[in-house]
Design an enzyme around this catalytic site. Sequence first.
Site, PDB file in Angstrom:
ATOM      1  N   GLU A 261      -0.807  -8.176   8.917  1.00  0.00           N
ATOM      2  CA  GLU A 261      -2.006  -7.604   9.336  1.00  0.00           C
ATOM      3  C   GLU A 261      -2.914  -7.784   9.028  1.00  0.00           C
ATOM      4  O   GLU A 261      -3.067  -6.598   7.955  1.00  0.00           O
ATOM      5  CB  GLU A 261      -1.935  -6.588  10.257  1.00  0.00           C
ATOM      6  CG  GLU A 261       0.034  -6.822  11.342  1.00  0.00           C
ATOM      7  CD  GLU A 261      -0.462  -7.526  12.224  1.00  0.00           C
ATOM      8  OE1 GLU A 261      -1.958  -7.692  12.932  1.00  0.00           O
ATOM      9  OE2 GLU A 261       0.693  -7.620  12.882  1.00  0.00           O
ATOM     10  N   CYS A 300      -9.100  -1.486  12.260  1.00  0.00           N
ATOM     11  CA  CYS A 300      -8.991  -3.724  12.192  1.00  0.00           C
ATOM     12  C   CYS A 300      -9.696  -3.616  13.928  1.00  0.00           C
ATOM     13  O   CYS A 300     -10.220  -4.914  13.495  1.00  0.00           O
ATOM     14  CB  CYS A 300      -7.826  -3.707  11.444  1.00  0.00           C
ATOM     15  SG  CYS A 300      -6.618  -3.236  12.805  1.00  0.00           S
TER      16      CYS A 300
HETATM   17  P1  NAP Z   1      -6.800  -4.033   0.693  1.00  0.00           P
HETATM   18  O1  NAP Z   1      -6.812  -3.617  -0.367  1.00  0.00           O
HETATM   19  O2  NAP Z   1      -6.122  -6.002   0.605  1.00  0.00           O
HETATM   20  O3  NAP Z   1      -5.362  -3.243   0.689  1.00  0.00           O
HETATM   21  C1  NAP Z   1      -4.300  -2.767   1.647  1.00  0.00           C
HETATM   22  C2  NAP Z   1      -3.352  -2.535   0.357  1.00  0.00           C
HETATM   23  O4  NAP Z   1      -2.777  -3.400  -0.220  1.00  0.00           O
HETATM   24  C3  NAP Z   1      -2.977  -1.712  -0.350  1.00  0.00           C
HETATM   25  O5  NAP Z   1      -2.162  -0.516   0.525  1.00  0.00           O
HETATM   26  C4  NAP Z   1      -3.886  -1.731  -1.951  1.00  0.00           C
HETATM   27  O6  NAP Z   1      -3.173  -0.631  -2.655  1.00  0.00           O
HETATM   28  C5  NAP Z   1      -2.544  -3.172  -1.099  1.00  0.00           C
HETATM   29  N1  NAP Z   1      -2.498  -4.477  -2.754  1.00  0.00           N
HETATM   30  C6  NAP Z   1      -3.607  -4.412  -2.801  1.00  0.00           C
HETATM   31  N2  NAP Z   1      -3.397  -5.167  -4.079  1.00  0.00           N
HETATM   32  C7  NAP Z   1      -1.801  -4.798  -3.959  1.00  0.00           C
HETATM   33  C8  NAP Z   1      -0.707  -6.095  -4.477  1.00  0.00           C
HETATM   34  N3  NAP Z   1      -1.308  -7.145  -5.967  1.00  0.00           N
HETATM   35  N4  NAP Z   1       0.364  -6.049  -5.105  1.00  0.00           N
HETATM   36  C9  NAP Z   1       0.703  -5.492  -3.659  1.00  0.00           C
HETATM   37  N5  NAP Z   1       0.216  -4.672  -2.829  1.00  0.00           N
HETATM   38  C10 NAP Z   1      -1.254  -5.059  -2.817  1.00  0.00           C
HETATM   39  O7  NAP Z   1      -7.213  -3.661   2.471  1.00  0.00           O
HETATM   40  P2  NAP Z   1      -7.604  -1.735   2.542  1.00  0.00           P
HETATM   41  O8  NAP Z   1      -8.812  -2.374   1.881  1.00  0.00           O
HETATM   42  O9  NAP Z   1      -6.686  -1.124   2.298  1.00  0.00           O
HETATM   43  O10 NAP Z   1      -8.122  -2.364   4.324  1.00  0.00           O
HETATM   44  C11 NAP Z   1      -9.265  -2.888   4.762  1.00  0.00           C
HETATM   45  C12 NAP Z   1      -9.379  -3.937   4.927  1.00  0.00           C
HETATM   46  O11 NAP Z   1      -7.192  -3.459   5.762  1.00  0.00           O
HETATM   47  C13 NAP Z   1      -9.683  -4.232   6.278  1.00  0.00           C
HETATM   48  O12 NAP Z   1     -10.236  -6.071   5.868  1.00  0.00           O
HETATM   49  C14 NAP Z   1      -9.263  -4.667   7.553  1.00  0.00           C
HETATM   50  O13 NAP Z   1      -9.505  -5.124   8.497  1.00  0.00           O
HETATM   51  C15 NAP Z   1      -8.004  -4.737   7.378  1.00  0.00           C
HETATM   52  N6  NAP Z   1      -7.241  -3.650   8.281  1.00  0.00           N
HETATM   53  C16 NAP Z   1      -5.620  -4.619   9.317  1.00  0.00           C
HETATM   54  C17 NAP Z   1      -5.521  -3.515   9.774  1.00  0.00           C
HETATM   55  C18 NAP Z   1      -4.463  -4.682  11.414  1.00  0.00           C
HETATM   56  O14 NAP Z   1      -3.495  -3.835  11.345  1.00  0.00           O
HETATM   57  N7  NAP Z   1      -4.788  -5.729  11.092  1.00  0.00           N
HETATM   58  C19 NAP Z   1      -5.409  -2.292  10.040  1.00  0.00           C
HETATM   59  C20 NAP Z   1      -6.186  -2.251   9.254  1.00  0.00           C
HETATM   60  C21 NAP Z   1      -6.503  -2.618   8.011  1.00  0.00           C
HETATM   61  P3  NAP Z   1      -4.182   0.121  -3.564  1.00  0.00           P
HETATM   62  O15 NAP Z   1      -4.639   1.101  -2.049  1.00  0.00           O
HETATM   63  O16 NAP Z   1      -3.164   0.936  -3.871  1.00  0.00           O
HETATM   64  O17 NAP Z   1      -4.770  -0.468  -4.260  1.00  0.00           O
END
Ligand code: NAP
Length: 678
Positions: A261, A300
């Site tokens: 997602e 999101c």
């Molecule tokens: P993100 O930076 O991609 O991080 C998401 C998750 O992935 C976090 O738990 C992060 O952990 C983890 N992560 C990052 N790098 C990783 C790796 N190499 N290996 C394993 N895990 C890793 O996104 P975010 O900044 O938290 O969230 C914002 C984004 O999420 C926005 O673009 C939004 O649109 C999207 N979003 C989508 C939905 C949906 O349902 N479609 C819902 C909410 C948000 P760390 O925090 O420890 O780095």
Amino acid sequence: MSQMTALSVESFAAGQWLSPGAEAASVYSAIDGSLVAKAGGQSLDFQAMLDYARGVGGPALRALTFHDRARILKALALYLGKQKDQLYELSYLTGATKADSWIDIDGGIGTVFVFASKGRREMPDQKVYLDGDIEQLSREGSFLGQHICTPLLGAAVQINAFNFPVWGMLEKFAPAFLAGVPSIVKPATATGYVAEACVKLMLKSGLLPEGSIQLISGRTGDLLDRLGPQDVLSFTGSADTALMLRSHPGLLKKSVRFMAEQDSLNASILGPDAEPGTPEFELFIKEARKEITTKAGQKCTAIRRMIVPQEHVAAVSDALVAQFAKVKIGDPRLETTRMGALASQAQRRDVAEKAQIIEQYARCVYGDGPLVVDGADGEAGAFLAPKLFLCDDPDASSLVHETEAFGPVSTIMGYRDVGHACELANRGGGSLVASLMTHDPAVARQVALGSAAWHGRLYINDRDSMKEATGHGSPLPHMIHGGPGRAGGGEELGGIRGVKHFMQRTAVQGSPDMLSAIGGVWVKGAREQQLGAHPFTKTFESLEIGETIWTEPRTVTLEDIEHFATFTGDTFYAHMDETAAAANPFFPGRVAHGYLLLSFAAGLFVEPNPGPVLANTGLNDLAFQKPVSPGDSIKVRLVVKRKTKRNDEYGEVRWDVTLYNQDGEQVADYELLTMVAY
Ligand code: NAP
């Protein structure tokens, strides 16, 4: 906040709580920038975590039926509901107002409730879920097919985004748990302290079988390398991280199930009929204001693009500017605050950068002025005013359709006609949700046909539904959440659909006896057990699947048919007029009413005295296969098909009922529903 001792955000691995290590990340308050928590940095043994999930959690969960697990989820939701205040307290530190936290915390608990309820109502009290009907694979019916779903034997690894630390976790945990698969949860570090507090509560409840949940606070190390074909990786977050995860060679090599997602440039369309002054226009402005400011736009599903008739662009812009001028930004703990802070300074920087990209193609009509923040330092905290852009030529620029500023930022763009509106909405490249405010069903149909394929959810609202509509931005556990393309191509929630993501669907082929034994449901053609006593004299517990009675035959006379016709008023010609009936391609002449046959069947099989059968609650799948003429006789076979406990007093027994004529031909069949005492 500055006096607060930093929280130690622990991990829960293989049954042990582990404190943050030397490499722990520092997490800062969204409100004032003070240190809130130290998280992660410990060296976790990821193999031991997987072994624990697969070897302890999985077997414990699979020992239960779907209903057992649903009951636990309900008790868990009730427990969390009583303890939620402490989560609200922590949630303020993420910049969320009380209303924002309600979406996260109560929304998460509500999602668990819905899965608990759907699990009881829509899944069997069994360990195998039957997916669809029996497939007839042979002429005589001795070889049949049935799709079944059984829980995967691995772990459900769930990586979540920062914006909804509780909902994001529970909306994945609940369906995995109901499926019978243990979870390893990895929240985003920026707000993981709220998720950690929730996991602590879940474990403290004492309700969860050992190994059902583990928590990684911090990095996932070599976990992904260790995942196998029975594991699932579900991810919520940015498109960049999703791309990295989905192309992980280990996952690809072992075909590990992966769901994403990710971000989404959600659109809201103002219908051509929704002129200024109509309820739909007001609704559009209200929903847009709410979606842009709730959670400071860090949703999101937030509205990123507003697609409105060209002639109403100025009216929409003016109305929104007036709305934003009233939004009080401030310390989320203040009751007057309508919009809190972004989750972190990093997030604020990222949103500002993305807004600059959009600004190259659109004029800023709100949000350039000085930032006024109530009760907090606007610079030390991650505050940001709503930013509204107006794009004059949305056909020319791709970037306004592609740039997600994950904050209170949105762009208005004009359309020429409904087809053009769909085209613009679809340029998001795949989204979680698109909404449409219209009172014209023809517009709704045109948008559904022109645009639904690009969106996971289509939300249509007007004056008739507005009082009860749940909001553009609210994913509901009943409805699927996810979307094609840019949105990640995944699908979560959607009721029992969401549970199936954690199960393997298997096509089982075999004789009726084999399929009955596997599914716990009697299948036509399987062994009948005639055990003497009338089954209506038996309690729920003592009835056996496959237990059968055959009734005596009863002859249907012309007098019966005429009596039934005059008594009920159903004097349809097929029962009353020989010539007209014979001219009908379905009937040889006058025939018995189907409902007469049903009534005679009941008269043949019921046991009249008070007993364990409490009520007849319905009838499913009724089919009349062959006409019954005056002089024919019918007899009935009644078989215990399926049993489901309902409460402490009684359960539902479904019976397979088949009516035969004097030549042994099937004339009707149906499923009869009764409630039977224990
Ligand atoms: P993100 O930076 O991609 O991080 C998401 C998750 O992935 C976090 O738990 C992060 O952990 C983890 N992560 C990052 N790098 C990783 C790796 N190499 N290996 C394993 N895990 C890793 O996104 P975010 O900044 O938290 O969230 C914002 C984004 O999420 C926005 O673009 C939004 O649109 C999207 N979003 C989508 C939905 C949906 O349902 N479609 C819902 C909410 C948000 P760390 O925090 O420890 O780095």
